[in-house]
Design a protein around this motif. Structure first.
Motif, PDB file in Angstrom:
ATOM      1  N   SER A   1       2.808   5.589  -3.217  1.00  0.00           N
ATOM      2  CA  SER A   1       3.871   6.452  -3.716  1.00  0.00           C
ATOM      3  C   SER A   1       3.798   6.595  -5.238  1.00  0.00           C
ATOM      4  CB  SER A   1       5.234   5.886  -3.304  1.00  0.00           C
ATOM      5  OG  SER A   1       6.293   6.651  -3.844  1.00  0.00           O
ATOM      6  N   VAL A   2       3.542   5.480  -5.916  1.00  0.00           N
ATOM      7  CA  VAL A   2       3.410   5.505  -7.383  1.00  0.00           C
ATOM      8  C   VAL A   2       2.242   6.390  -7.791  1.00  0.00           C
ATOM      9  CG1 VAL A   2       2.889   4.114  -9.424  1.00  0.00           C
ATOM     10  CG2 VAL A   2       4.472   3.235  -7.702  1.00  0.00           C
ATOM     11  N   SER A   3       1.120   6.260  -7.071  1.00  0.00           N
ATOM     12  CA  SER A   3      -0.074   7.030  -7.404  1.00  0.00           C
ATOM     13  C   SER A   3       0.120   8.517  -7.144  1.00  0.00           C
ATOM     14  CB  SER A   3      -1.265   6.520  -6.587  1.00  0.00           C
ATOM     15  OG  SER A   3      -1.538   5.161  -6.884  1.00  0.00           O
ATOM     16  N   GLN A   4       0.764   8.853  -6.029  1.00  0.00           N
ATOM     17  CA  GLN A   4       0.965  10.251  -5.681  1.00  0.00           C
ATOM     18  C   GLN A   4       1.951  10.941  -6.618  1.00  0.00           C
ATOM     19  OE1 GLN A   4      -0.438  12.311  -3.529  1.00  0.00           O
ATOM     20  NE2 GLN A   4      -1.865  10.803  -2.706  1.00  0.00           N
TER      21      GLN A   4
ATOM     22  N   ALA B   1       0.834  -1.206   0.000  1.00  0.00           N
ATOM     23  CA  ALA B   1       0.000   0.000   0.000  1.00  0.00           C
ATOM     24  C   ALA B   1       0.868   1.256   0.000  1.00  0.00           C
ATOM     25  CB  ALA B   1      -0.934  -0.007   1.213  1.00  0.00           C
ATOM     26  N   VAL B   2       1.956   1.216   0.763  1.00  0.00           N
ATOM     27  CA  VAL B   2       2.881   2.348   0.795  1.00  0.00           C
ATOM     28  C   VAL B   2       3.546   2.538  -0.567  1.00  0.00           C
ATOM     29  CG1 VAL B   2       5.014   3.248   1.804  1.00  0.00           C
ATOM     30  CG2 VAL B   2       3.308   2.139   3.273  1.00  0.00           C
ATOM     31  N   VAL B   3       3.988   1.430  -1.165  1.00  0.00           N
ATOM     32  CA  VAL B   3       4.650   1.487  -2.475  1.00  0.00           C
ATOM     33  C   VAL B   3       3.683   1.978  -3.546  1.00  0.00           C
ATOM     34  CG1 VAL B   3       5.769   0.132  -4.289  1.00  0.00           C
ATOM     35  CG2 VAL B   3       6.285  -0.333  -1.882  1.00  0.00           C
TER      36      VAL B   3
ATOM     37  N   LEU C   1      -2.404  -1.844 -10.324  1.00  0.00           N
ATOM     38  CA  LEU C   1      -1.698  -2.272  -9.116  1.00  0.00           C
ATOM     39  C   LEU C   1      -2.653  -2.270  -7.928  1.00  0.00           C
ATOM     40  CD1 LEU C   1       1.679  -0.306  -9.489  1.00  0.00           C
ATOM     41  CD2 LEU C   1       1.264  -2.730  -9.954  1.00  0.00           C
ATOM     42  N   TRP C   2      -3.436  -1.219  -7.811  1.00  0.00           N
ATOM     43  CA  TRP C   2      -4.394  -1.133  -6.710  1.00  0.00           C
ATOM     44  C   TRP C   2      -5.522  -2.146  -6.867  1.00  0.00           C
ATOM     45  CZ3 TRP C   2      -3.670   0.649  -2.133  1.00  0.00           C
ATOM     46  CH2 TRP C   2      -2.789   1.700  -1.903  1.00  0.00           C
TER      47      TRP C   2
END
Length: 234
Positions: free
Chosen positions: A22-25, A17-19, A197-198
């Motif tokens: 980060s990709v989404s943000q 979720a953190v990774v 990914l999500w």
């Protein structure tokens, strides 16, 4: 499943979720990949209406998975194979969870964004729509189509723990199929990489939590029935 299994899964999901967050943000990776499939001169995605991509990836693969899952579900009911029935239910629940999230999402697909010739504003994950901005049609996060492929990760629970290696191979096959089906949508401009990914993240989270709940309910029912039988025969 032992408690340690669930602890490892939740820890892994938190890390992912953190990774993925980060990709989404950041969004640079999303746009960098999508730019490969966008033709700026015509303000379009050339693969959007590709016949074979639409037929094989977007329709045939999805329908094959759905039909196979339904047939397996009825076969499991007929054979009274509770493990097979639960596995097919997990497949459906994972897709359902993604479908619900996608339906209420304010995020629009790449082909609707101003960056790609549309009119909708790009909205980073966990942020609100800027004042005066147009969110467009929305309903594009997470990736719904990819969830059909990711749903096959549920086959893990059909084989674990009796055939651990085969169980993880099935999980990996579902992961790869989901990413492949999702990337077909990236090529069409229908989703960003992070959407897919999500999608996989939500499918697996739903399947793990649902299996935990279902297995505990079955175990409780079994213990309760056994006590009733013992008390009734006493």
């Amino acid at each position: 499943m032992p408690a340690e299994f669930y602890r490892r899964q939740i820890l892994g999901l938190l890390i992912m979720a953190v990774v993925f967050g980060s990709v989404s943000q950041n969004s640079r990776l999303d746009f960098w990949i999508t730019d490969f499939w966008y033709q700026a001169s015509t303000h379009s995605f050339p693969w959007k209406d590709n016949y074979w991509l639409e037929l094989i990836n977007h329709k045939a693969m999805k329908y094959m998975i759905i039909i196979s899952a339904i047939c397996a579900l009825f076969w499991g009911v007929y054979q009274r194979n509770i493990q097979l029935v639960v596995t097919m239910l997990l497949m459906g629940l994972g897709v359902l969870a993604v479908g619900i999230l996608k339906a209420v999402s304010i995020h629009s697909c790449p082909w609707s964004l101003t960056e790609y010739g549309g009119s909708a504003a790009y909205i980073p994950l966990l942020t609100s729509l800027p004042a005066g901005a147009n969110s467009g049609p929305g309903s594009c996060f997470p990736g719904g189509h990819a969830s059909s492929g990711f749903s096959l990760m549920a086959l893990f629970f059909l084989l674990y723990p009796l055939r651990i290696k085969a169980a993880w191979l099935c999980w990996l096959a579902g992961l790869l199929l989901g990413m492949a089906m999702g990337f077909g949508q990236v090529m069409r401009g229908a989703h960003f990489l992070s959407h897919n990914l999500w999608s996989g993240w939500w499918v697996w989270l739903t399947q793990v939590l649902s299996y935990w709940l279902i297995s505990h309910c079955i175990a409780y029912y079994g213990r309760h029935s056994q006590r009733v039988l013992i008390n009734g025969s006493a």
